[in-house]
Write a protein that holds these residues in place. Sequence first.
Motif, mmCIF file in Angstrom:
data_model
loop_
_atom_site.group_PDB
_atom_site.id
_atom_site.type_symbol
_atom_site.label_atom_id
_atom_site.label_comp_id
_atom_site.label_asym_id
_atom_site.label_seq_id
_atom_site.Cartn_x
_atom_site.Cartn_y
_atom_site.Cartn_z
ATOM 1 N N LEU A 27 0.828 -1.206 0.000
ATOM 2 C CA LEU A 27 0.000 0.000 0.000
ATOM 3 C C LEU A 27 0.863 1.258 0.000
ATOM 4 O O LEU A 27 0.518 2.260 -0.642
ATOM 5 C CB LEU A 27 -0.916 0.000 1.223
ATOM 6 N N LEU A 28 1.964 1.220 0.711
ATOM 7 C CA LEU A 28 2.851 2.368 0.789
ATOM 8 C C LEU A 28 3.411 2.724 -0.580
ATOM 9 O O LEU A 28 3.566 3.905 -0.914
ATOM 10 C CB LEU A 28 3.985 2.062 1.770
ATOM 11 N N ALA A 29 3.709 1.708 -1.377
ATOM 12 C CA ALA A 29 4.228 1.928 -2.731
ATOM 13 C C ALA A 29 3.109 2.089 -3.752
ATOM 14 O O ALA A 29 3.381 2.207 -4.952
ATOM 15 C CB ALA A 29 5.138 0.772 -3.140
ATOM 16 N N ARG A 30 1.842 2.089 -3.284
ATOM 17 C CA ARG A 30 0.658 2.247 -4.142
ATOM 18 C C ARG A 30 0.547 1.143 -5.190
ATOM 19 O O ARG A 30 0.091 1.376 -6.314
ATOM 20 C CB ARG A 30 0.646 3.612 -4.836
ATOM 21 N N PHE A 31 0.955 -0.066 -4.833
ATOM 22 C CA PHE A 31 0.802 -1.170 -5.765
ATOM 23 C C PHE A 31 -0.671 -1.490 -6.014
ATOM 24 O O PHE A 31 -1.001 -2.170 -6.981
ATOM 25 C CB PHE A 31 1.519 -2.418 -5.249
#
Length: 303
Positions: A27-31
């Motif tokens: 989620l942090l990398a917006r995958f």
Amino acid sequence: MTTAPPPDSQLTGFVALLPAAARPYALLARFDRPIGWWLLYWPCTFGLGLAGGAKSHWPLFLWMLLGAIAMRGAGCVYNDIVDRDLDAKVARTASRPVASGAVSLRNAWLWTILLSLVGLLVLVQLPLRAQLIALLSLLLVAAYPFMKRITWWPQAWLGLVFSWGALVGWAAVGANPPGLALPLLYAGCIAWVIGYDTIYALQDIEDDALVGVKSSARAMGRHVKAGVGLCYAVALACWAGALWQVRPDPLVFVALLPAGLHFIGQVVTLDPGRGEDALAKFRSNRFAGLLIFAAMLVVGNAP
């Protein structure tokens, strides 16, 4: 009144299938939100396509896609590190892993480094000139999270960042751009980014006003539809000029007609007061990018 947009971090798609410990990092990398890396990737393809490298340099399309995914992820993590206090105050972003405490600051930095190493792997696949141009973009990336604090037009700075791939793509092919083709291509991409990211910023316009964050959506105010339309018109004019520089034939303008119609549809049907509509219009630029790439590909690789 703007309706509440969906939270920025959601357990959707393949992210929901990951082990619980890995999900916050995805989620942090917006995958879970591939639109971001598509928008970073498309300008790379514009440069590759218009420079005539579709056949001779086709592996770069795949390498640059991997690079867009990794570096967009690294940029998102870095942005969340810088914006963690602001994110905690905005409803849509309060659930982001750093702002919510799901990922520690230390681990967020380590995740940034790991994603950047993937970007480094892609970088070494490029010719030296393209490598040097790509590295210069890091200065713009590092400054971007601070722009919303000092200017009403952080979207313009994002345009400089997200359009940089057009310069890298052309340099990777090694062709010398005719006339003003490359500056016009880059300028068109910048105007496009300002337009679609202004639409994106409509989701947060009320929260941004409360916490003092600046944006082009707030700057345009009730003229936002006209402002986005102007950005798209400038983008099309610049791209038309770039195509003409490569192939001075009136037929090249026809290649941009599908993208132009798509932009008109976005602006005419945009409802600035509905967060979900703004998000849908923003995401539709993934398809717009495909239409623009098709124009660059046809003109740049015509016999």
